[in-house]
Write a protein that holds these residues in place. Structure first.
Motif, PDB file in Angstrom:
ATOM      1  N   TYR A  32      -1.619  33.785  60.385  1.00  0.00           N
ATOM      2  CA  TYR A  32      -2.146  33.245  61.641  1.00  0.00           C
ATOM      3  C   TYR A  32      -3.487  32.550  61.439  1.00  0.00           C
ATOM      4  N   ILE A  33      -3.633  31.347  62.027  1.00  0.00           N
ATOM      5  CA  ILE A  33      -4.905  30.610  62.080  1.00  0.00           C
ATOM      6  C   ILE A  33      -5.452  30.750  63.495  1.00  0.00           C
ATOM      7  N   ASP A  34      -6.643  31.327  63.608  1.00  0.00           N
ATOM      8  CA  ASP A  34      -7.206  31.636  64.927  1.00  0.00           C
ATOM      9  C   ASP A  34      -8.174  30.541  65.379  1.00  0.00           C
ATOM     10  N   HIS A  35      -8.484  30.536  66.662  1.00  0.00           N
ATOM     11  CA  HIS A  35      -9.503  29.668  67.256  1.00  0.00           C
ATOM     12  C   HIS A  35     -10.047  30.397  68.484  1.00  0.00           C
ATOM     13  N   PRO A  36     -11.087  29.888  69.148  1.00  0.00           N
ATOM     14  CA  PRO A  36     -11.740  30.681  70.202  1.00  0.00           C
ATOM     15  C   PRO A  36     -10.814  31.190  71.294  1.00  0.00           C
ATOM     16  N   ASP A  37      -9.832  30.418  71.728  1.00  0.00           N
ATOM     17  CA  ASP A  37      -8.889  30.867  72.745  1.00  0.00           C
ATOM     18  C   ASP A  37      -7.544  31.262  72.147  1.00  0.00           C
ATOM     19  N   GLY A  38      -7.494  31.336  70.818  1.00  0.00           N
ATOM     20  CA  GLY A  38      -6.212  31.465  70.141  1.00  0.00           C
ATOM     21  C   GLY A  38      -5.453  32.737  70.442  1.00  0.00           C
ATOM     22  N   GLN A  39      -6.139  33.875  70.411  1.00  0.00           N
ATOM     23  CA  GLN A  39      -5.412  35.136  70.581  1.00  0.00           C
ATOM     24  C   GLN A  39      -4.844  35.261  71.995  1.00  0.00           C
ATOM     25  N   ALA A  40      -5.598  34.822  72.996  1.00  0.00           N
ATOM     26  CA  ALA A  40      -5.086  34.878  74.363  1.00  0.00           C
ATOM     27  C   ALA A  40      -3.883  33.945  74.520  1.00  0.00           C
ATOM     28  N   MET A  41      -3.985  32.742  73.952  1.00  0.00           N
ATOM     29  CA  MET A  41      -2.865  31.803  74.026  1.00  0.00           C
ATOM     30  C   MET A  41      -1.657  32.337  73.274  1.00  0.00           C
ATOM     31  N   ALA A  42      -1.902  32.871  72.079  1.00  0.00           N
ATOM     32  CA  ALA A  42      -0.803  33.395  71.265  1.00  0.00           C
ATOM     33  C   ALA A  42      -0.122  34.567  71.951  1.00  0.00           C
ATOM     34  N   ALA A  43      -0.890  35.446  72.568  1.00  0.00           N
ATOM     35  CA  ALA A  43      -0.299  36.600  73.246  1.00  0.00           C
ATOM     36  C   ALA A  43       0.623  36.144  74.368  1.00  0.00           C
ATOM     37  N   ARG A  44       0.212  35.102  75.119  1.00  0.00           N
ATOM     38  CA  ARG A  44       1.035  34.618  76.232  1.00  0.00           C
ATOM     39  C   ARG A  44       2.322  33.960  75.742  1.00  0.00           C
ATOM     40  N   LEU A  45       2.194  33.097  74.731  1.00  0.00           N
ATOM     41  CA  LEU A  45       3.369  32.360  74.282  1.00  0.00           C
ATOM     42  C   LEU A  45       4.295  33.224  73.435  1.00  0.00           C
ATOM     43  N   LEU A  46       3.724  33.978  72.499  1.00  0.00           N
ATOM     44  CA  LEU A  46       4.574  34.776  71.615  1.00  0.00           C
ATOM     45  C   LEU A  46       5.238  35.922  72.364  1.00  0.00           C
ATOM     46  N   GLY A  47       4.595  36.399  73.414  1.00  0.00           N
ATOM     47  CA  GLY A  47       5.236  37.423  74.237  1.00  0.00           C
ATOM     48  C   GLY A  47       6.492  36.892  74.907  1.00  0.00           C
ATOM     49  N   ARG A  48       6.517  35.592  75.216  1.00  0.00           N
ATOM     50  CA  ARG A  48       7.701  34.968  75.798  1.00  0.00           C
ATOM     51  C   ARG A  48       8.792  34.781  74.736  1.00  0.00           C
ATOM     52  N   ARG A  49       8.378  34.379  73.524  1.00  0.00           N
ATOM     53  CA  ARG A  49       9.347  34.069  72.467  1.00  0.00           C
ATOM     54  C   ARG A  49       9.845  35.336  71.767  1.00  0.00           C
ATOM     55  N   PHE A  50       8.946  36.320  71.608  1.00  0.00           N
ATOM     56  CA  PHE A  50       9.306  37.549  70.889  1.00  0.00           C
ATOM     57  C   PHE A  50       8.930  38.767  71.747  1.00  0.00           C
TER      58      PHE A  50
END
Length: 296
Positions: free
Chosen positions: A184-202
């Motif tokens: 994973y490559i992170d950025h300032p809003d990355g974890q919040a964005m990833a949690a929202r999208l990946l929770g939908r996909r996985f």
């Protein structure tokens, strides 16, 4: 400082050449115009040579006439600026999140190139700074990812921006283990964005914090660089991905139903938005709509 009414009387007199006509144009008595000219001559010396058929300006009078005309032009500029009706001249300030800013800035430059009298100021900033800058009158327009709740702001939807799972071009993602392998490559809003999208996909995934951490960047234009080099994946707004120059080095993974953020256009509600700022906002909306239509 000279009395503006005296200067106005003298300017009108110099232009029409008659005390009587000047008084009529100004809605004053001839005696009032004569008195204004006397006051000016007490301050500046002889301004006129009076002839039976008109007046002749002295060098001081010609200089005062130029000064009076400058005051009239300045007065018109002030009224135009206050009214905000000049769409082709002046400054427009827009402050936005970085992702949409990457897309909008070239469009702003195109608009400025077509309207050379305009000065475009654009700044990238998070929501909190956007709100502070617009409320502090440092920028006329702002975009935020969360709808503000402040009576001092006029707020309306501007565009929508889906989140995207972006991986190196040669990678395939079928299950969570693929993300663990890629890292994973992170950025300032990355974890919040990833949690929202990946929770939908996985669904029921162990969380983005469980993934191998392969890097971080706080520069929106550089977040996809390590992805393009095969160092990891990230979750990022679509406009940031579309602005990335090396599109062939990355790919977007389909995640089913999209996770979409609304971007909100804000400006101060207590006074009218200048026409030039409205024109810029409408131009950007139109260009974004053209892009969506072209993308199908």
């Amino acid at each position: 400082m000279l009395n503006p009414q005296w200067v106005q009387s003298f300017t009108m007199l110099a232009e029409v050449g008659s005390f009587t006509r000047a008084a009529g144009r100004l809605g004053l008595t001839q005696a009032a115009v004569s008195q204004h000219v006397r006051h000016l001559e007490d301050r500046l010396g002889p301004l006129l040579i009076r002839h039976p058929r008109g007046v002749e300006l002295t060098p001081a009078g010609a200089a005062l006439l130029d000064y009076g005309r400058e005051l009239e032009r300045a007065d018109r500029r002030l009224k135009t600026r206050i009214a905000g009706c000049d769409t082709d001249h002046g400054e427009v300030g827009l402050i936005t999140p970085g992702s949409v800013g990457l897309l909008l800035y070239p469009l702003l430059l195109d608009f400025q190139a077509a309207h050379r009298g305009l000065i475009i100021r654009h700044r990238f900033a998070p929501d909190g700074e956007v709100l502070e800058a617009v409320l502090g009158n440092r920028f006329e327009l702002g975009l935020t990812t969360a709808r503000p709740d402040d009576h001092r702001l006029a707020t309306g939807p501007f565009t929508e921006e889906p989140l995207e799972l972006v991986v190196p071009a040669g990678e395939e993602v079928h299950d969570w283990s693929d993300l663990e392998r890629i890292g994973y490559i992170d950025h300032p809003d990355g974890q919040a964005m990833a949690a929202r999208l990946l929770g939908r996909r996985f669904p029921r995934n162990p969380g983005v914090r469980s993934l191998p951490y392969h890097g971080f960047s706080n520069q929106i234009g550089l977040i996809l660089e390590p992805v393009a080099r095969g160092l990891g994946f990230t979750v990022i707004p679509r406009y940031a991905r579309q602005a990335f120059a090396r599109a062939e080095a990355i790919r977007v993974v389909e995640c089913g139903a999209p996770v979409v953020d609304t971007l909100w256009l804000i400006h101060r509600a207590e006074w009218p938005l200048p026409a030039r700022a409205r024109q810029v906002a409408e131009h950007l909306r139109g260009r974004l709509a053209d892009r969506r239509e072209a993308a199908g």
